[in-house]
Design a protein around this motif. Structure first.
Motif, PDB file in Angstrom:
ATOM      1  N   VAL A 164       4.580 -13.760 -12.474  1.00 53.26           N
ATOM      2  CA  VAL A 164       4.307 -12.333 -12.677  1.00 53.26           C
ATOM      3  C   VAL A 164       2.816 -12.176 -12.967  1.00 53.26           C
ATOM      4  O   VAL A 164       2.212 -12.992 -13.664  1.00 53.26           O
ATOM      5  CB  VAL A 164       5.148 -11.725 -13.811  1.00 53.26           C
ATOM      6  N   TRP A 165       2.239 -11.104 -12.394  1.00 55.98           N
ATOM      7  CA  TRP A 165       0.823 -10.780 -12.585  1.00 55.98           C
ATOM      8  C   TRP A 165       0.712  -9.378 -13.158  1.00 55.98           C
ATOM      9  O   TRP A 165       1.458  -8.467 -12.773  1.00 55.98           O
ATOM     10  CB  TRP A 165       0.067 -10.831 -11.265  1.00 55.98           C
ATOM     11  N   CYS A 166      -0.237  -9.174 -14.056  1.00 57.17           N
ATOM     12  CA  CYS A 166      -0.436  -7.852 -14.632  1.00 57.17           C
ATOM     13  C   CYS A 166      -1.159  -6.951 -13.643  1.00 57.17           C
ATOM     14  O   CYS A 166      -1.622  -7.396 -12.584  1.00 57.17           O
ATOM     15  CB  CYS A 166      -1.214  -7.941 -15.950  1.00 57.17           C
ATOM     16  N   GLU A 167      -1.277  -5.684 -13.990  1.00 57.75           N
ATOM     17  CA  GLU A 167      -1.836  -4.695 -13.072  1.00 57.75           C
ATOM     18  C   GLU A 167      -3.340  -4.879 -12.838  1.00 57.75           C
ATOM     19  O   GLU A 167      -3.923  -4.186 -11.993  1.00 57.75           O
ATOM     20  CB  GLU A 167      -1.553  -3.276 -13.581  1.00 57.75           C
ATOM     21  N   ARG A 168      -3.974  -5.801 -13.519  1.00 57.88           N
ATOM     22  CA  ARG A 168      -5.381  -6.124 -13.251  1.00 57.88           C
ATOM     23  C   ARG A 168      -5.511  -7.418 -12.441  1.00 57.88           C
ATOM     24  O   ARG A 168      -6.617  -7.869 -12.150  1.00 57.88           O
ATOM     25  CB  ARG A 168      -6.150  -6.244 -14.567  1.00 57.88           C
ATOM     26  N   ALA A 223      -4.173  -6.334  -8.432  1.00 58.35           N
ATOM     27  CA  ALA A 223      -5.471  -5.781  -8.809  1.00 58.35           C
ATOM     28  C   ALA A 223      -5.849  -4.575  -7.949  1.00 58.35           C
ATOM     29  O   ALA A 223      -6.347  -3.558  -8.459  1.00 58.35           O
ATOM     30  CB  ALA A 223      -6.543  -6.857  -8.697  1.00 58.35           C
ATOM     31  N   GLU A 224      -5.604  -4.667  -6.647  1.00 55.23           N
ATOM     32  CA  GLU A 224      -6.013  -3.598  -5.739  1.00 55.23           C
ATOM     33  C   GLU A 224      -5.272  -2.297  -6.008  1.00 55.23           C
ATOM     34  O   GLU A 224      -5.867  -1.211  -5.972  1.00 55.23           O
ATOM     35  CB  GLU A 224      -5.781  -4.026  -4.289  1.00 55.23           C
ATOM     36  N   ALA A 257      -2.014 -15.717  -3.551  1.00 55.28           N
ATOM     37  CA  ALA A 257      -3.300 -15.024  -3.561  1.00 55.28           C
ATOM     38  C   ALA A 257      -3.137 -13.586  -3.071  1.00 55.28           C
ATOM     39  O   ALA A 257      -3.762 -12.655  -3.613  1.00 55.28           O
ATOM     40  CB  ALA A 257      -4.313 -15.770  -2.692  1.00 55.28           C
ATOM     41  N   LEU A 258      -2.298 -13.386  -2.061  1.00 53.56           N
ATOM     42  CA  LEU A 258      -2.011 -12.027  -1.600  1.00 53.56           C
ATOM     43  C   LEU A 258      -1.386 -11.190  -2.705  1.00 53.56           C
ATOM     44  O   LEU A 258      -1.817 -10.064  -2.983  1.00 53.56           O
ATOM     45  CB  LEU A 258      -1.068 -12.060  -0.396  1.00 53.56           C
ATOM     46  N   LEU A 259      -0.357 -11.732  -3.342  1.00 55.68           N
ATOM     47  CA  LEU A 259       0.358 -10.980  -4.365  1.00 55.68           C
ATOM     48  C   LEU A 259      -0.550 -10.653  -5.546  1.00 55.68           C
ATOM     49  O   LEU A 259      -0.533  -9.531  -6.065  1.00 55.68           O
ATOM     50  CB  LEU A 259       1.584 -11.767  -4.817  1.00 55.68           C
ATOM     51  N   ARG A 313       0.835  -1.206   0.000  1.00 55.57           N
ATOM     52  CA  ARG A 313       0.000   0.000   0.000  1.00 55.57           C
ATOM     53  C   ARG A 313       0.868   1.253   0.000  1.00 55.57           C
ATOM     54  O   ARG A 313       0.593   2.219  -0.732  1.00 55.57           O
ATOM     55  CB  ARG A 313      -0.927  -0.002   1.212  1.00 55.57           C
ATOM     56  N   ALA A 314       1.930   1.227   0.813  1.00 51.45           N
ATOM     57  CA  ALA A 314       2.833   2.379   0.856  1.00 51.45           C
ATOM     58  C   ALA A 314       3.554   2.550  -0.473  1.00 51.45           C
ATOM     59  O   ALA A 314       3.755   3.684  -0.936  1.00 51.45           O
ATOM     60  CB  ALA A 314       3.837   2.205   1.993  1.00 51.45           C
TER      61      ALA A 314
END
Length: 249
Positions: free
Chosen positions: A214-218, A188-189, A181-183, A155-156
């Motif tokens: 790796v996960w995209c920004e969505r 997304a958040e 799941a957190l990552l 968040r920071a």
């Protein structure tokens, strides 16, 4: 937006064997360069393995000459590598879990793990984090393992404008589902691309899960290693869109 290629390096570390682990890092750096990688992130304590019982003996200053072969290769390849190492800073005697940023221009920066896993306080002290990496239009925030288990950490990073959250980790088989799941949720958040570099073999008594990702920004999965062993997971951004690729070694 400028093109950018990032990668998670999935390594199998040999406990306490710094010369051999440096040699393996150099192999992965060369393969990454062949695929156009500009920033390569290794797992937590990748150069020694996750070995708390050895960390006090192995801890070095970030600019120790033993790491010169990695820094020189990073400069030669024009690639920035983020490697894991127990470190001591001149300002304090405590051992920290470090992520050393060996930049393509020859410079060196330090990120130190801020949030310790239960039990790590017996050997390590909490670190102070470190500055985000600026890469064209991207602001890349670093994390080391338990940092991301605290929602305040990503968040920071997002509040400071991070567009990429890159974590070097040790995640076991038992913790993989919950941790990823957190990552994925953070991606997304906070609308950030998230990269996770995990150990590809056992370390410190843990049966590591591999499956760096790796996960995209969505929040969608771009690419992941299929299991354990060594390899690279790439994320490329061209024309504002991310794509992923797994490269076996």
């Amino acid at each position: 937006m400028t093109a950018l290629t990032l990668a998670a390096a999935q390594t199998v570390s040999i406990a306490g064997d710094l010369p051999e682990n440096i040699a393996r890092h150099r192999v992965l750096m060369r393969v990454a360069a062949e695929h156009g990688v500009q920033l390569l992130v290794f797992p937590e304590l990748s150069l020694t393995g996750y070995e708390p019982s050895l960390a006090t003996e192995l801890a070095i200053a970030p600019d120790d000459a033993v790491l010169t072969p990695l820094r020189e290769l990073a400069r030669e390849l024009r690639l920035t590598a983020v490697v894991g190492m127990p470190i001591r800073l001149s300002s304090a005697p405590q051992v920290l879990i470090g992520a050393l940023v060996m930049a393509a221009d020859g410079s060196l920066a330090v990120y130190s793990k801020q949030h310790l896993h239960p039990g790590e306080e017996a050997v390590f002290a909490p670190g102070a984090g470190g500055a985000a990496l600026m890469w064209g239009d991207e602001r890349i925030a670093l994390a080391v393992c338990a940092d991301f288990s605290h929602a305040s950490h990503p968040r920071a990073a997002a509040a400071l404008g991070a567009t990429v959250y890159a974590a070097g980790v040790l995640i076991s088989e038992g913790g993989y589902a919950a941790d990823t799941a957190l990552l994925q949720g953070y991606a997304a958040e906070h609308t950030m691309m998230v990269l996770m570099a995990n150990h590809g073999g056992p370390s410190g008594g843990w049966r590591c899960a591999g499956r760096s990702a790796v996960w995209c920004e969505r929040g969608g999965l771009l690419a992941a290693a299929p299991g354990v062993g060594e390899g690279l997971v790439l994320a490329r951004r061209e024309a504002g869109r991310w794509s992923g690729q797994h490269v076996g070694i």
